[in-house]
Scaffold this active site. Structure first.
Site, PDB file in Angstrom:
ATOM      1  N   LYS A   5       0.801  -1.225   0.000  1.00  0.00           N
ATOM      2  CA  LYS A   5       0.000   0.000   0.000  1.00  0.00           C
ATOM      3  C   LYS A   5       0.837   1.280   0.000  1.00  0.00           C
ATOM      4  O   LYS A   5       0.369   2.337  -0.439  1.00  0.00           O
ATOM      5  CB  LYS A   5      -0.927   0.013   1.213  1.00  0.00           C
ATOM      6  CG  LYS A   5      -2.058  -0.995   1.155  1.00  0.00           C
ATOM      7  CD  LYS A   5      -3.143  -0.550   0.202  1.00  0.00           C
ATOM      8  CE  LYS A   5      -4.400  -1.389   0.350  1.00  0.00           C
ATOM      9  NZ  LYS A   5      -5.491  -0.931  -0.531  1.00  0.00           N
ATOM     10  N   SER A  27      -8.752  -0.122   6.835  1.00  0.00           N
ATOM     11  CA  SER A  27      -8.681  -1.017   7.989  1.00  0.00           C
ATOM     12  C   SER A  27      -7.257  -1.157   8.505  1.00  0.00           C
ATOM     13  O   SER A  27      -7.043  -1.742   9.561  1.00  0.00           O
ATOM     14  CB  SER A  27      -9.233  -2.400   7.615  1.00  0.00           C
ATOM     15  OG  SER A  27      -8.414  -3.009   6.635  1.00  0.00           O
ATOM     16  N   TYR A  50       3.242   6.826  12.837  1.00  0.00           N
ATOM     17  CA  TYR A  50       3.725   7.620  11.713  1.00  0.00           C
ATOM     18  C   TYR A  50       3.247   9.069  11.783  1.00  0.00           C
ATOM     19  O   TYR A  50       3.523   9.859  10.880  1.00  0.00           O
ATOM     20  CB  TYR A  50       3.284   6.998  10.388  1.00  0.00           C
ATOM     21  CG  TYR A  50       3.932   5.666  10.085  1.00  0.00           C
ATOM     22  CD1 TYR A  50       5.322   5.540  10.035  1.00  0.00           C
ATOM     23  CD2 TYR A  50       3.165   4.529   9.845  1.00  0.00           C
ATOM     24  CE1 TYR A  50       5.921   4.322   9.762  1.00  0.00           C
ATOM     25  CE2 TYR A  50       3.762   3.300   9.566  1.00  0.00           C
ATOM     26  CZ  TYR A  50       5.133   3.205   9.529  1.00  0.00           C
ATOM     27  OH  TYR A  50       5.724   1.991   9.252  1.00  0.00           O
ATOM     28  N   GLY A 106      -8.802  -6.971  -2.759  1.00  0.00           N
ATOM     29  CA  GLY A 106      -9.820  -6.340  -1.937  1.00  0.00           C
ATOM     30  C   GLY A 106     -10.728  -5.540  -2.854  1.00  0.00           C
ATOM     31  O   GLY A 106     -11.689  -6.043  -3.421  1.00  0.00           O
ATOM     32  N   GLY A 123      -7.366  -2.341  -6.388  1.00  0.00           N
ATOM     33  CA  GLY A 123      -6.287  -1.413  -6.717  1.00  0.00           C
ATOM     34  C   GLY A 123      -5.025  -2.125  -7.139  1.00  0.00           C
ATOM     35  O   GLY A 123      -4.396  -1.779  -8.152  1.00  0.00           O
ATOM     36  N   ASN A 141       1.495  -7.354   8.252  1.00  0.00           N
ATOM     37  CA  ASN A 141       1.154  -6.693   9.519  1.00  0.00           C
ATOM     38  C   ASN A 141       0.165  -7.544  10.319  1.00  0.00           C
ATOM     39  O   ASN A 141      -1.038  -7.309  10.321  1.00  0.00           O
ATOM     40  CB  ASN A 141       0.577  -5.305   9.242  1.00  0.00           C
ATOM     41  CG  ASN A 141       1.626  -4.368   8.681  1.00  0.00           C
ATOM     42  OD1 ASN A 141       2.667  -4.161   9.292  1.00  0.00           O
ATOM     43  ND2 ASN A 141       1.377  -3.828   7.492  1.00  0.00           N
TER      44      ASN A 141
END
Length: 328
Positions: free
Chosen positions: A54, A79, A116, A184, A187, A313
């Site tokens: 991403k 999410s 971040y 998903g 993209g 993750n």
């Protein structure tokens, strides 16, 4: 038909993110090759910045903002992996970021997003519409809303995954028979497959979804965008989108991609397999493509197959539970 992105847009995105995003390698696992009786080349985007592909689209999108737009900040909804990608890209570019995230998002992804420097606004994914929540957050600020997949710059940025795969395969003198990529909202699949088919037009392409989130699989059959059933659940939190985008779906449809689904148990088993046999940490949604191969849902015998581990993750407790599945 004119699509939201072109191959040239993916080339432009590759230049835009060069030197910032990690160019992840193509790797092999002899153990996996033996398991499926074929050759599997793995693109480990769990090694990417923020632990997921991403970041590519996020940086490509945010770095294209004007100075005035950067000053007004950005708002995104996700999410977790898009959230982290936007948060980190904004951090690098000095942009204020606010991320709308579901209350049940993994704690690790929430903590990383805040780490971040982004502000996080929580919502109930089963009773609230995240786009409406994001619109309220934007208010009169003039902030730019950055969707997780239905955006040309996001799609082109994710397409660099496929571009790098194609370039590396050509450098190795390999022509793949098929590719299997997690999906998903489309993209990654729309962008990556656009690049892959440019180089390998004879490729068989598969999109992988959780069983309860098979909207793209159904959409590819019907030819129109289908929706996920209300209240659907899955451990693959990275793939829980309500439908494909009106920008992403036409590309996937017209490329002739095929859909395949995996169960939660198959995804969790793949997490354990990746960690134990391949020494790679992946989250359930990130290893859906691997789960497809391990479950025999795409035939690999005698073929060369490309898969993408799209994210790593995973909560430590969930990883431990996956590993314990193999000894129980």
């Amino acid at each position: 038909m004119t699509y939201a992105i072109s191959y040239d847009d993916i080339l432009s995105a590759a230049e835009q993110i060069r030197g910032v995003a990690v160019r992840t390698p193509l790797i092999e696992s002899p153990t996996l090759n033996a398991r499926v009786s074929g050759r599997v080349l793995i693109k480990p985007e769990n090694l990417q910045r923020v632990g997921a592909f991403k970041f590519r689209g996020a940086y490509n999108r945010l770095s294209r903002l004007t100075d005035e737009e950067k000053a007004r900040g950005v708002v995104a909804f996700s999410s977790g992996n898009h959230a982290q990608g936007i948060a980190h890209a904004a951090e690098l570019l000095g942009i204020k970021a606010t991320i709308v995230m579901p209350k049940d998002a993994p704690e690790l992804k929430l903590a990383n997003t805040r780490g971040y420097g982004a502000d996080v606004v929580l919502y109930d994914r089963y009773n609230e519409n995240r786009e409406e929540v994001a619109a309220r957050v934007v208010g009169d600020s003039g902030a730019t809303v950055v969707p997780p997949y239905n955006d040309p710059f996001i799609m082109a940025g994710q397409g660099t995954v496929g571009l790098e795969i194609a370039e590396d395969l050509e450098a190795m003198g390999i022509t793949p028979d098929q590719a299997v990529i997690n999906c998903g909202g489309g993209g990654l699949c729309s962008g990556a497959y656009m690049a892959l088919y440019k180089h390998f037009p004879g490729l068989d392409g598969y999109v992988v979804e959780p069983e309860a989130f098979d909207d793209v699989t159904r959409s590819l059959i019907s030819g129109t965008i289908e929706q996920v059933d209300f209240g659907a659940r899955s451990v693959c939190d990275a793939l829980l989108t309500p439908s494909a985008g009106d920008l992403t779906f036409p590309i996937m449809r017209d490329l002739g991609l095929k859909g395949v689904t995996v169960s939660d148990d198959e995804a969790l088993d793949a997490v354990a397999y990746a960690a134990i046999s391949m020494k790679l940490v992946g989250e359930p949604g990130g290893v859906a493509s691997l789960a497809t191969l391990l479950a025999g849902k795409v035939a690999c015998q005698g073929k060369t197959t490309v898969i993408v581990i799209s994210g790593g993750n995973i909560e430590p407790a969930q990883l431990q539970a996956c590993l314990e599945r193999t000894v129980s």
